[in-house]
Design a protein around this motif. Structure first.
Motif, PDB file in Angstrom:
ATOM      1  N   UNK A 165       2.180  -3.702  -7.515  1.00  0.00           N
ATOM      2  CA  UNK A 165       1.072  -2.823  -8.249  1.00  0.00           C
ATOM      3  C   UNK A 165       0.258  -1.972  -7.456  1.00  0.00           C
ATOM      4  N   UNK A 166      -0.097  -0.810  -7.951  1.00  0.00           N
ATOM      5  CA  UNK A 166      -0.740   0.156  -7.181  1.00  0.00           C
ATOM      6  C   UNK A 166      -2.087  -0.266  -6.684  1.00  0.00           C
ATOM      7  N   UNK A 167      -2.715  -1.147  -7.614  1.00  0.00           N
ATOM      8  CA  UNK A 167      -4.169  -1.897  -7.248  1.00  0.00           C
ATOM      9  C   UNK A 167      -4.056  -2.826  -6.097  1.00  0.00           C
ATOM     10  N   UNK A 168      -2.700  -3.546  -6.045  1.00  0.00           N
ATOM     11  CA  UNK A 168      -2.552  -4.610  -5.070  1.00  0.00           C
ATOM     12  C   UNK A 168      -2.401  -3.744  -3.644  1.00  0.00           C
ATOM     13  N   UNK A 169      -1.777  -2.656  -3.758  1.00  0.00           N
ATOM     14  CA  UNK A 169      -1.521  -1.900  -2.380  1.00  0.00           C
ATOM     15  C   UNK A 169      -2.659  -1.237  -2.106  1.00  0.00           C
ATOM     16  N   UNK A 170      -3.528  -0.811  -2.722  1.00  0.00           N
ATOM     17  CA  UNK A 170      -4.894  -0.033  -2.479  1.00  0.00           C
ATOM     18  C   UNK A 170      -5.721  -1.019  -1.703  1.00  0.00           C
ATOM     19  N   UNK A 171      -5.747  -2.441  -2.419  1.00  0.00           N
ATOM     20  CA  UNK A 171      -6.656  -3.097  -1.758  1.00  0.00           C
ATOM     21  C   UNK A 171      -6.033  -3.659  -0.546  1.00  0.00           C
ATOM     22  N   UNK A 172      -4.760  -4.053  -0.243  1.00  0.00           N
ATOM     23  CA  UNK A 172      -4.496  -4.443   1.183  1.00  0.00           C
ATOM     24  C   UNK A 172      -4.518  -3.259   2.018  1.00  0.00           C
ATOM     25  N   UNK A 173      -4.343  -2.095   1.778  1.00  0.00           N
ATOM     26  CA  UNK A 173      -4.539  -0.746   2.617  1.00  0.00           C
ATOM     27  C   UNK A 173      -5.799  -0.871   3.017  1.00  0.00           C
ATOM     28  N   UNK A 174      -6.854  -1.047   2.204  1.00  0.00           N
ATOM     29  CA  UNK A 174      -8.122  -0.892   2.486  1.00  0.00           C
ATOM     30  C   UNK A 174      -8.668  -2.204   3.382  1.00  0.00           C
ATOM     31  N   UNK A 175      -7.968  -3.380   3.068  1.00  0.00           N
ATOM     32  CA  UNK A 175      -8.413  -4.571   3.821  1.00  0.00           C
ATOM     33  C   UNK A 175      -8.113  -4.261   5.222  1.00  0.00           C
ATOM     34  N   UNK A 176      -6.803  -3.463   5.505  1.00  0.00           N
ATOM     35  CA  UNK A 176      -6.470  -3.509   7.032  1.00  0.00           C
ATOM     36  C   UNK A 176      -7.607  -2.724   7.723  1.00  0.00           C
ATOM     37  N   UNK A 177      -8.198  -1.761   7.065  1.00  0.00           N
ATOM     38  CA  UNK A 177      -9.002  -0.927   7.651  1.00  0.00           C
ATOM     39  C   UNK A 177      -8.610   0.245   8.600  1.00  0.00           C
ATOM     40  N   UNK A 178      -7.455   0.553   8.588  1.00  0.00           N
ATOM     41  CA  UNK A 178      -6.710   1.408   9.554  1.00  0.00           C
ATOM     42  C   UNK A 178      -6.929   2.831   8.857  1.00  0.00           C
ATOM     43  N   UNK A 179      -6.823   3.028   7.620  1.00  0.00           N
ATOM     44  CA  UNK A 179      -6.750   4.270   7.065  1.00  0.00           C
ATOM     45  C   UNK A 179      -8.054   4.939   6.176  1.00  0.00           C
TER      46      UNK A 179
END
Length: 122
Positions: free
Chosen positions: A61-75
């Motif tokens: 889901x979009x929400x899951x992807x957004x959270x995972x990308x934010x948690x990586x801290x790269x973008x």
């Protein structure tokens, strides 16, 4: 390497360059399955390069992807927004596709993916 013909398929995504080396065709010709991480934008070229391409579409889901990308801290947030926009691109209809949902625990997703690409043979 692109000019020298080192890649069966190559593309750019998220500001980076990617490629699948021509050498992967050798094990494929011997009947060995190979796994590669493609960009949606390169799937049609992948199907042209590899006769028996099977797309394992692992999505969330979009929400899951957004959270995972934010948690990586790269973008940065605007980079995350661009990546999320790409995740909604359709996969070309001509491609054989299996979709796996990756909203839960990683081990569950891995088990589903393995079952999809290595079904039990009776």
């Amino acid at each position: 390497m692109v000019r020298d013909g080192a890649f069966a398929v190559h593309w750019q995504a998220h500001g980076l360059s990617y490629g699948i080396p021509v050498s992967v065709k050798d094990p494929l010709l011997r009947g060995v399955d190979c796994l590669a991480n493609f960009s949606r934008s390169a799937l049609s070229a992948g199907a042209d390069a590899f006769k028996h391409l099977l797309v394992l579409n692992i999505t969330a889901r979009r929400e899951t992807l957004a959270q995972r990308l934010a948690n990586r801290g790269r973008e940065r947030p605007e980079d995350i927004d661009r990546r999320l926009a790409q995740a909604d691109k359709p996969i070309p209809a001509r491609l054989q596709t299996i979709t796996i949902t990756n909203d839960g625990p990683l081990d569950q997703t891995v088990a589903c993916a393995l079952a999809a690409v290595q079904p039990v043979k009776v």
